[in-house]
Design a protein around this motif. Structure first.
Motif, short mmCIF file in Angstrom:
data_model
loop_
_atom_site.label_atom_id
_atom_site.label_comp_id
_atom_site.label_asym_id
_atom_site.label_seq_id
_atom_site.Cartn_x
_atom_site.Cartn_y
_atom_site.Cartn_z
N GLU A 20 38.75 0.85 -5.76
CA GLU A 20 39.75 0.52 -4.74
C GLU A 20 41.11 0.28 -5.40
OE1 GLU A 20 37.90 -2.95 -3.10
OE2 GLU A 20 36.79 -1.78 -1.60
N TYR A 21 42.16 0.68 -4.71
CA TYR A 21 43.51 0.43 -5.23
C TYR A 21 44.43 0.04 -4.08
CZ TYR A 21 43.75 5.32 -3.76
OH TYR A 21 43.66 6.50 -3.04
N SER A 22 45.51 -0.66 -4.42
CA SER A 22 46.39 -1.24 -3.39
C SER A 22 47.73 -0.51 -3.30
CB SER A 22 46.66 -2.72 -3.70
OG SER A 22 45.47 -3.45 -3.68
N LYS A 23 48.29 -0.58 -2.11
CA LYS A 23 49.63 -0.05 -1.87
C LYS A 23 50.63 -0.67 -2.85
CE LYS A 23 53.16 0.25 1.75
NZ LYS A 23 53.55 -0.17 3.11
N ASP A 24 51.58 0.16 -3.32
CA ASP A 24 52.68 -0.25 -4.21
C ASP A 24 52.26 -0.48 -5.65
OD1 ASP A 24 54.54 -0.07 -2.17
OD2 ASP A 24 54.31 -2.16 -1.58
N LEU A 25 50.99 -0.22 -5.99
CA LEU A 25 50.60 -0.29 -7.40
C LEU A 25 51.39 0.78 -8.16
CD1 LEU A 25 47.02 -0.75 -8.75
CD2 LEU A 25 48.39 1.12 -9.64
N GLU A 26 51.99 0.41 -9.27
CA GLU A 26 52.85 1.34 -10.02
C GLU A 26 52.03 2.13 -11.04
OE1 GLU A 26 56.31 -0.52 -11.62
OE2 GLU A 26 57.00 -1.25 -9.68
N VAL A 27 52.23 3.44 -11.03
CA VAL A 27 51.48 4.33 -11.91
C VAL A 27 52.46 5.08 -12.80
CG1 VAL A 27 49.84 6.25 -12.01
CG2 VAL A 27 49.72 4.62 -10.11
N SER A 28 52.17 5.10 -14.09
CA SER A 28 53.02 5.81 -15.05
C SER A 28 52.13 6.57 -16.02
CB SER A 28 53.90 4.82 -15.81
OG SER A 28 54.69 5.50 -16.77
N CYS A 29 52.27 7.90 -16.04
CA CYS A 29 51.44 8.72 -16.92
C CYS A 29 52.18 10.00 -17.29
CB CYS A 29 50.10 9.05 -16.26
SG CYS A 29 49.01 10.05 -17.28
N ASN A 30 52.38 10.23 -18.59
CA ASN A 30 52.99 11.46 -19.10
C ASN A 30 54.36 11.74 -18.47
OD1 ASN A 30 52.70 13.70 -20.90
ND2 ASN A 30 52.38 15.05 -19.13
N GLY A 31 55.15 10.68 -18.31
CA GLY A 31 56.49 10.82 -17.76
C GLY A 31 56.56 10.86 -16.25
N SER A 32 55.41 10.85 -15.60
CA SER A 32 55.39 10.84 -14.13
C SER A 32 55.20 9.41 -13.65
CB SER A 32 54.22 11.72 -13.63
OG SER A 32 54.06 11.59 -12.24
N ASN A 33 56.11 8.96 -12.79
CA ASN A 33 56.05 7.58 -12.27
C ASN A 33 56.04 7.60 -10.74
OD1 ASN A 33 56.51 6.18 -14.93
ND2 ASN A 33 58.39 7.41 -14.82
N PHE A 34 55.15 6.83 -10.15
CA PHE A 34 55.13 6.73 -8.68
C PHE A 34 54.46 5.42 -8.27
CE2 PHE A 34 51.17 8.92 -9.85
CZ PHE A 34 50.22 8.25 -9.11
N LYS A 35 54.68 5.08 -7.00
CA LYS A 35 54.00 3.92 -6.40
C LYS A 35 52.95 4.43 -5.42
CE LYS A 35 57.42 0.19 -6.60
NZ LYS A 35 58.16 -0.81 -5.77
N VAL A 36 51.80 3.79 -5.41
CA VAL A 36 50.72 4.18 -4.49
C VAL A 36 51.20 3.93 -3.05
CG1 VAL A 36 48.39 3.61 -3.72
CG2 VAL A 36 48.90 3.68 -6.17
N PRO A 37 51.15 4.95 -2.17
CA PRO A 37 51.72 4.81 -0.82
C PRO A 37 50.91 3.94 0.15
CG PRO A 37 50.77 7.00 -1.11
CD PRO A 37 50.71 6.33 -2.44
N ARG A 38 49.59 3.79 -0.08
CA ARG A 38 48.78 2.97 0.84
C ARG A 38 47.48 2.54 0.15
NH1 ARG A 38 48.70 8.12 2.50
NH2 ARG A 38 50.45 7.75 3.89
N ASP A 39 46.89 1.48 0.70
CA ASP A 39 45.58 1.04 0.21
C ASP A 39 44.56 2.15 0.44
OD1 ASP A 39 46.87 -1.36 -0.09
OD2 ASP A 39 45.73 -2.45 1.41
N ASN A 40 43.73 2.39 -0.55
CA ASN A 40 42.63 3.35 -0.34
C ASN A 40 41.64 3.26 -1.49
OD1 ASN A 40 41.32 5.36 1.27
ND2 ASN A 40 43.34 6.04 1.91
N ARG A 41 40.79 4.29 -1.63
CA ARG A 41 39.75 4.22 -2.65
C ARG A 41 39.30 5.61 -3.08
NH1 ARG A 41 35.29 2.00 1.67
NH2 ARG A 41 34.91 3.97 2.70
N LEU A 42 38.76 5.67 -4.30
CA LEU A 42 38.12 6.87 -4.82
C LEU A 42 36.65 6.53 -5.04
CD1 LEU A 42 38.34 9.77 -6.16
CD2 LEU A 42 38.50 8.54 -8.33
#
Length: 491
Positions: free
Chosen positions: A185-207
């Motif tokens: 599970e992951y939460s909205k607005d969690l910040e992700v940075s990998c190989n120069g790509s940066n983004f915030k998770v848009p909504r709560d969800n899960r894999l």
């Protein structure tokens, strides 16, 4: 529609069904259960996971969009894709390698019973039925521990060539591996940075990493099949897990072999008790060949009842050749409820069913073949009971006994559900399916079917969402059969 009137109907239905449940002799539930390992990912967890790989390699694997998990790098790529899109995803893993890697490098917050049959068995046991017989072909010692410790929950066990019923913890197969699904599970607005790509998770969800080991076979042990009468008396059977059937197996067998075995079990159950009602609980099935085979070769003409949600209705319609109606259901526009109703009616006809139960957020629809032994009010009671049951489960996460179900009555009816039904009213009255007064009761009368539609209770912030659909279907199906038994014994 009058919300207070529907609140009162929920209360009345709960007490009516509570009175009827003791009339049931037993329920049979098969086939799928697993262990769900749940981990809520923090930014620190994510950073640590990324650190186990070269970031450029993760990015390369992201671009290939792996459809299954063969190694930890596939997992990492699909996790980032899911987070970037904010979309839930369920990806199969055919070996235990990734499970072992995650245990060692991440760990989980907690584990619980997973799989429709496992969840339904535990739930029905807690409704204090006389007997719930679960059957899981791959019941391991570890898996058995996740079944409720209750005297009324049993599992077939082969001893000295005989089949006896024991609690799952005494009926497991020694040496069998456990089937473990990972839910990240992951939460909205969690910040992700990998190989120069940066983004915030848009909504709560899960894999979900869905364990599909090669040794899994959806079938019944020969000895259990030959002595199936041992599980009786039972009044109903809830079958699920057919999505685990594969097109081809390493030993040369195909899905056709397992479809044939599944149908033989259903036919034998019906032969042992011609009054038995059989329900299949559908789920998301990516493989179109398997989805169509389940519907046309297992469900059609063999079982009585089908349970599914909005997406599953659309997917079923699609493989049965109703693409336009399927698309209309999935769009969920203002007339989405009308398309959903039409789609459920189509499934009843195409699959020669007695009952199709669709649960959508805020309302349930149940389409019925003409001549069903229960009145529409009795069917409505079953749906209302399941609405209360699902609300109680959403509030507390688990239900320990029938008394705790009553807490669901305090959950308010969905305002959105009422609104959707009001939009649907014009369609029904305009086509003379019912009068305005009949619609207020939730009753619809088609030329070749009847239907019941209710607004449901919805918890704004549920403690748990996994298994809510199973609770809705199991609660309504068990309640329906209980009312049938009660009616039969009183006549």
């Amino acid at each position: 529609m009058d919300i207070q009137e529907w609140e009162q109907r929920h209360t009345e239905a709960f007490h009516n069904v509570k009175e009827a449940l003791p009339y049931l002799d037993g329920m049979f539930v098969a086939y799928n259960s697993n262990i769900d390992a749940i981990k809520h990912l923090s930014e620190e967890d994510l950073s640590r996971l990324i650190g186990f790989f070269k970031e450029a390699e993760i990015q390369e694997r992201v671009e290939t969009y792996p459809r299954e998990i063969n190694e930890p790098l596939d997992f990492m790529a699909r996790l980032l894709i899911s987070m970037r899109e904010g979309k839930a995803a369920e990806i199969p893993a055919h070996t235990s390698d990734t499970h072992e890697w995650l245990k060692e490098h991440l760990g989980f917050d907690y584990a619980r019973m997973g799989g429709q049959a496992g969840i339904i068995s535990n739930l029905l046991s807690r409704l204090e039925l006389k007997k719930v017989v679960a059957y899981v072909p791959w019941l391991s010692e570890e898996q058995a521990e996740y079944f409720v410790a209750a005297d009324n929950l049993l599992h077939p066990k082969i001893e000295d060539g005989k089949v006896i019923l024991k609690h799952p913890t005494e009926a497991f197969k020694p040496g069998i591996e456990s089937k473990v699904n990972w839910i990240l599970e992951y939460s909205k607005d969690l910040e992700v940075s990998c190989n120069g790509s940066n983004f915030k998770v848009p909504r709560d969800n899960r894999l979900i990493i869905s364990s599909r080991p090669k040794w899994i076979r959806l079938e019944m042990d020969r000895e259990v099949y030959e002595h199936l009468d041992t599980i009786f008396p039972i009044d109903g059977a809830m079958l699920s897990g057919y999505q685990m059937i594969k097109e081809e197996y390493e030993d040369g067998s195909t899905y056709k072999d397992y479809v044939e075995k599944s149908v033989k079990v259903i036919e034998k159950l019906k032969a042992l008790n011609p009054e038995l009602r059989i329900h299949v609980e559908l789920t998301s099935i990516q493989d179109r060949i398997i989805r169509k085979a389940i519907l046309t070769e297992i469900v059609a003409k063999h079982v009585h009842s089908l349970g599914l949600d909005t997406v599953e209705v659309a997917n079923a319609l699609n493989v049965l050749g109703h693409e336009e109606l399927s698309y209309s259901v999935i769009r969920k526009e203002e007339n989405g409820i009308t398309s959903l109703y039409q789609g459920a009616v189509q499934l009843l006809k195409d699959l020669s069913l007695e009952r199709v139960h669709v649960h959508s957020l805020g309302f349930y629809i149940c389409i019925l073949a003409k001549g069903h032994p229960l009145t529409l009010k009795e069917h409505r009671d079953s749906l209302l009971f399941s609405s209360t049951l699902a609300a109680a489960k959403a509030v507390s996460g688990e239900i320990e006994n029938l008394e705790e179900v009553e807490a669901g009555l305090k959950v308010p009816i969905s305002g959105k559900g009422i609104e959707d039904l009001e939009n649907f009213k014009l369609y029904c009255t305009g086509r003379n399916l019912c009068t305005p007064d009949e619609f207020e009761y939730g009753y619809i009368y088609g030329a070749d079917h009847d239907a019941v539609i209710i607004p449901s209770k919805v918890v704004e912030k549920p403690k748990a969402t996994v298994g809510i659909g199973d609770a809705i279907s199991a609660g309504a199906f068990a309640a329906m059969i209980a009312r049938m038994k009660q009616k039969q014994e009183r006549e």
